[in-house]
Design a protein around this motif. Structure first.
Motif, PDB file in Angstrom:
ATOM      1  N   SER A   8       0.384   6.220  11.249  1.00 22.58           N
ATOM      2  CA  SER A   8       1.432   7.203  11.504  1.00 22.58           C
ATOM      3  C   SER A   8       2.380   7.241  10.318  1.00 22.58           C
ATOM      4  O   SER A   8       2.597   6.226   9.637  1.00 22.58           O
ATOM      5  N   LYS A   9       2.932   8.414  10.052  1.00 15.86           N
ATOM      6  CA  LYS A   9       3.932   8.582   9.009  1.00 15.86           C
ATOM      7  C   LYS A   9       5.040   9.478   9.552  1.00 15.86           C
ATOM      8  O   LYS A   9       4.799  10.631   9.925  1.00 15.86           O
ATOM      9  N   VAL A  10       6.241   8.925   9.609  1.00 14.33           N
ATOM     10  CA  VAL A  10       7.407   9.646  10.107  1.00 14.33           C
ATOM     11  C   VAL A  10       8.479   9.616   9.030  1.00 14.33           C
ATOM     12  O   VAL A  10       8.766   8.556   8.455  1.00 14.33           O
ATOM     13  N   SER A  17      13.795  13.431  12.974  1.00 12.41           N
ATOM     14  CA  SER A  17      12.514  12.824  12.595  1.00 12.41           C
ATOM     15  C   SER A  17      11.410  13.868  12.545  1.00 12.41           C
ATOM     16  O   SER A  17      11.327  14.731  13.411  1.00 12.41           O
ATOM     17  N   THR A  19       7.232  13.981  12.215  1.00 15.71           N
ATOM     18  CA  THR A  19       5.986  13.223  12.230  1.00 15.71           C
ATOM     19  C   THR A  19       4.940  13.964  11.402  1.00 15.71           C
ATOM     20  O   THR A  19       4.528  15.070  11.755  1.00 15.71           O
ATOM     21  N   ASP A  22       0.009  11.188  12.967  1.00 16.79           N
ATOM     22  CA  ASP A  22       0.213  10.659  14.310  1.00 16.79           C
ATOM     23  C   ASP A  22      -1.049   9.917  14.772  1.00 16.79           C
ATOM     24  O   ASP A  22      -2.019  10.523  15.226  1.00 16.79           O
ATOM     25  N   THR A  58       4.250   4.549   8.255  1.00 18.06           N
ATOM     26  CA  THR A  58       5.328   4.034   9.103  1.00 18.06           C
ATOM     27  C   THR A  58       4.772   3.008  10.085  1.00 18.06           C
ATOM     28  O   THR A  58       5.439   2.028  10.434  1.00 18.06           O
TER      29      THR A  58
END
Length: 230
Positions: A8-10, A17, A19, A22, A58
């Motif tokens: 995941s990358k947020v 936030s 995203t 996911d 993340t």
């Protein structure tokens, strides 16, 4: 060779936030090929950067050629990239002040290869540019520049090659020749390929296909080779 688990990358924006990725997972065996496709903004390049150790997730983990990238700092990830990874970019990223031969020699010399010139000449010959060794990027067509970039990437004999839209700036005929070249070198050297592309003809050449939609991995109806890592 390449295992991603629940990536995941947020990122934080003025609106809150965002995203980008996911819970994306994949498992790619050595010598195989993977296409990553999806609409613009779906997270393709972000995923490629994380898989190659250029960016950090993340959450989740990446194992590349036996190394746990997410357990390493930037210096450690750079060492893994130097050892195992090659790159081909849409924009070629050749040094304008160096000839084709010098562009291919440069990373080999930085890695301390004593036979850098011979290796560079060999791979430029393999991509059909033995007559262009002393030409500068500005003297080469787009297709020729991309072939120099491919020679540079494969000359280092990487375990895995990441390519971000490798045919994006090329016409259809030149793009088809570049695709053929990528898979020829993949076959001959056993190099694992991970390709971000909008082109279905390129995606269809790959043994696995991961489609991103709004940061999530979805399995395409016509291809069933996406493998989730457990």
């Amino acid at each position: 060779m390449l295992i991603a688990r629940q990536l995941s990358k947020v990122v934080q924006t003025a609106e809150g936030s965002l995203t980008i990725l996911d819970s994306v997972s994949l498992n790619l065996e050595r010598g195989k090929s993977l296409a990553i496709t999806g609409a613009s903004g779906s997270g393709k390049s972000t995923l490629l950067g994380i898989l190659a150790g250029l960016d950090e997730p993340t959450a989740g983990s990446v194992e590349l050629d036996g190394d746990d990238l997410t357990g390493l700092d930037e210096e450690g990830r750079a060492a893994v990239r130097a050892k195992s990874v090659g790159f081909v970019f849409q924009s070629f990223q050749l040094m304008p002040g160096l000839t084709a031969l010098e562009n291919v020699m440069l990373p080999l010399e930085l890695h301390g290869k004593s036979n850098a010139r011979a290796m560079a000449e060999l791979f430029l010959q393999r991509v059909g540019l033995s007559h262009r060794l002393q030409h500068y990027p500005r003297q080469l067509s787009g297709g020729e520049q991309q072939r120099v970039a491919i020679a540079r990437a494969f000359a280092s004999e990487p375990a895995i090659l990441f390519a971000d839209e490798p045919t994006g700036n090329l016409d259809a005929a030149t793009g088809a020749r570049v695709i053929d070249l990528l898979f020829e070198l993949n076959r001959d050297q056993g190099t694992t390929l991970v390709l971000v592309t909008h082109e279905q003809r390129l995606a269809q050449r790959c043994e696995q296909h991961l489609v991103l939609q709004a940061g999530k991995a979805v399995e395409p109806g016509h291809l069933s080779a996406v493998q989730a890592a457990h």
